[in-house]
Design a protein around this motif. Structure first.
Motif: not given
Ligand SMILES: Nc1ncnc2c1ncn2[C@@H]1O[C@H](COP(=O)(O)OP(=O)(O)OP(=O)(O)O)[C@@H](O)[C@H]1O
Ligand SMILES: [Mg+2]
Lengths: 249, 243
Positions: A249, B16, B23, B45-50, B95, B204
């Motif tokens: 992004r 989750h 998930v 993205s979506g790997s679980g960082k947040s 974020q 990133h």
């Molecule tokens: N409240 C929730 N309910 C269901 N699934 C969730 C929830 N919160 C996060 N997820 C899932 O957990 C996984 C990890 O999400 P997370 O936000 O940690 O990704 P990320 O690495 O921070 O991505 P990004 O780079 O896009 O911010 C994703 O598949 C997301 O869809």
């Protein structure tokens, strides 16, 4: 330990690590580094200058005619006095430049018989042309990494994703090292060195981006090639591969 | 040198939902962040960082394993105690920034200090210092909607850095910043850690991650690789990837 390593990027440890670092760098770019043991300063700066020592000498002579030992001195000065250039290397290069008609002797000499060199018109034209001409893609070292990854993809028994991951970790370590060198150099007046460091940092970053991109591409490919029946709930996360837009992004 | 663990994740997992639609946002993550250390977390993205950062900051609770901040398992704390730890020990850059629109930059930054019981005048002075540290000192009296995205981002960072916070959690803190400004932010974080704080940074950008002592990679919720702590230069030679 950590702060010690940070300080280690300072002058004290550099002579130890620099040739190794440059060697690793050279292997990374697929080029050989001549005379590695002589590089004792500024990592890649010295390395890059070594690659263009001809043009380095021409650039110095553009300022004024000089003795060989003066050239050596000026050369060292312009690399922050951290690269003790072998005087033999200076004279060898001068002899080649003279043979090619790019420099000539002025006829002056000192009591030791050392002679003064100056730029010829052809030498001036060569130097001007060098600065004016962008590097063509073909002049750059071949991209060994891209070839390696492409081969990994088609060689049985090789896991491309682990090749990508191993490389990314290694490149990130390299990037950390460069960043430490930059943190040390930050306050200095050595703008030339900082520019070269930035260049190497951006290159390493580009490599990581390409590795990320390749990994995403392969993951998507794997997802589309997976037989429909095989994707159960347990693969819900891994089949949900990110788009490039989302990754970068 | 202090080796105290400021943050420790022990076999942390986060699921989750339930059953077939569950998930696994994180699986079996173990990670130790020491005093003075900056760790960068990378991954698609979506790997679980947040999720990882939320757990580390006590904003979310793990499904498995334990999260310890300065030796205390967050699961053992009452709500009030957890809130106090979050306020006193943790600085968080979200974020999505989370600036309060009705407050000026300085008020946003001073807020956590005032909640800590610091006198308003002192909190404001600290806020002005923190804003200056990230290069937006002159915007102190602007409201969030009167600032660019990058300026808001720096205000959010100032808020996370204010006061004696020892653990800074930053989720993409350089997202809206140009290359040079993003780097300035990393310098501030680096300097804070060199002064004894600890940082966990999601990014990133490899160029930003490279300011960290250690970079870990997440994929599909699992830690898949790690540059290790402060690698010696020889690593550059032995890493097969350079062959
Ligand atoms: N409240 C929730 N309910 C269901 N699934 C969730 C929830 N919160 C996060 N997820 C899932 O957990 C996984 C990890 O999400 P997370 O936000 O940690 O990704 P990320 O690495 O921070 O991505 P990004 O780079 O896009 O911010 C994703 O598949 C997301 O869809
Ligand atoms: Mg996120």
């Amino acid at each position: 330990m950590r702060s010690g390593d940070r300080n280690g990027a300072d002058a004290g440890e550099v002579p130890q690590r620099v040739p190794r670092d440059a060697a690793a760098r050279a292997r990374l770019s697929g080029t050989a580094v001549p005379d590695m043991p002589r590089l004792t300063g500024h990592t890649a700066y010295a390395y890059l200058v070594a690659m263009s020592i001809r043009h380095g000498l021409l650039a110095l002579l553009e300022r004024s005619p000089m003795y060989g030992y003066q050239l050596r001195h000026e050369f060292e000065r312009s690399t922050g006095a951290t690269w003790p250039l072998n005087v033999g290397q200076v004279y060898t290069t001068l002899a080649r430049l003279e043979r090619d008609g790019l420099v000539e002797q002025t006829g002056e000499s000192d009591e030791d018989g050392k002679v003064v060199y100056r730029l010829t018109d052809a030498g001036h034209a060569e130097l001007t042309g060098w600065f004016a001409t962008p590097l063509a893609g073909a002049d750059r070292p071949r991209d060994e990494l891209a070839i390696k990854v492409a081969l990994a993809l088609t060689t049985p028994g090789v896991d491309v994703r682990s090749v990508l991951q191993t490389q990314r970790t290694a490149t990130l370590r390299h990037l950390q090292e460069l960043t430490r060198l930059k943190a040390v150099a930050d306050g200095s007046e050595d703008t030339a060195w900082l520019l070269v460091l930035d260049s190497m940092i951006f290159r390493a970053e580009a490599e990581v981006r390409w590795l990320d991109h390749s990994e995403t591409r392969l993951a998507r490919l794997a997802a589309t090639q997976r037989p429909a029946g095989a994707s159960g709930p347990s693969t819900a996360v891994s089949t949900d591969e990110p788009s490039d837009e989302a990754v970068r992004r | 040198m202090s080796t105290g663990a400021v943050l420790e994740l022990r076999g942390v997992g986060r699921v989750h939902g339930e059953g077939p639609t569950a998930v696994h946002a994180l699986r079996d993550i173990s990670l130790t962040l020491r005093s003075g250390e900056l760790i960068a977390v990378m991954g698609p993205s979506g790997s679980g960082k947040s999720t990882l950062l939320h757990l580390a900051g006590g904003l979310d609770a793990p499904s498995d394993g334990a999260v310890l901040v300065e030796g205390t398992d967050l699961a053992t704390l009452s709500r009030a105690e957890l809130a106090a730890v979050r306020r006193r020990s943790l600085g968080y850059v979200f974020q999505d920034l989370n600036l309060i629109p009705a407050l000026t930059a300085a008020e946003n930054v001073a807020l956590p200090r005032e909640l800590d019981g610091v006198r308003a005048r002192d909190a404001r002075r600290e806020a002005l210092d923190a804003l200056a540290e990230v290069g937006v000192g002159e915007l102190a009296d602007r409201f969030p909607d009167e600032m660019s995205g990058g300026q808001q981002q720096r205000v959010a960072i100032a808020r996370a850095l204010i006061g004696p916070r020892r653990l800074v959690l930053a989720d993409e803190p350089t997202g809206a910043l140009d290359s040079q400004t993003g780097e300035d932010v990393l310098r501030v974080l680096r300097a804070r850690c060199d002064a004894g704080a600890s940082g966990l940074l999601v990014t990133h950008e490899a160029r930003h991650a490279a300011w960290a002592d250690r970079v870990v990679f997440l994929r599909d919720g699992a830690l898949v690789d790690d540059t290790g702590a402060a690698p010696p230069p020889e690593v550059l030679l032995t890493a097969d990837g350079f062959g």
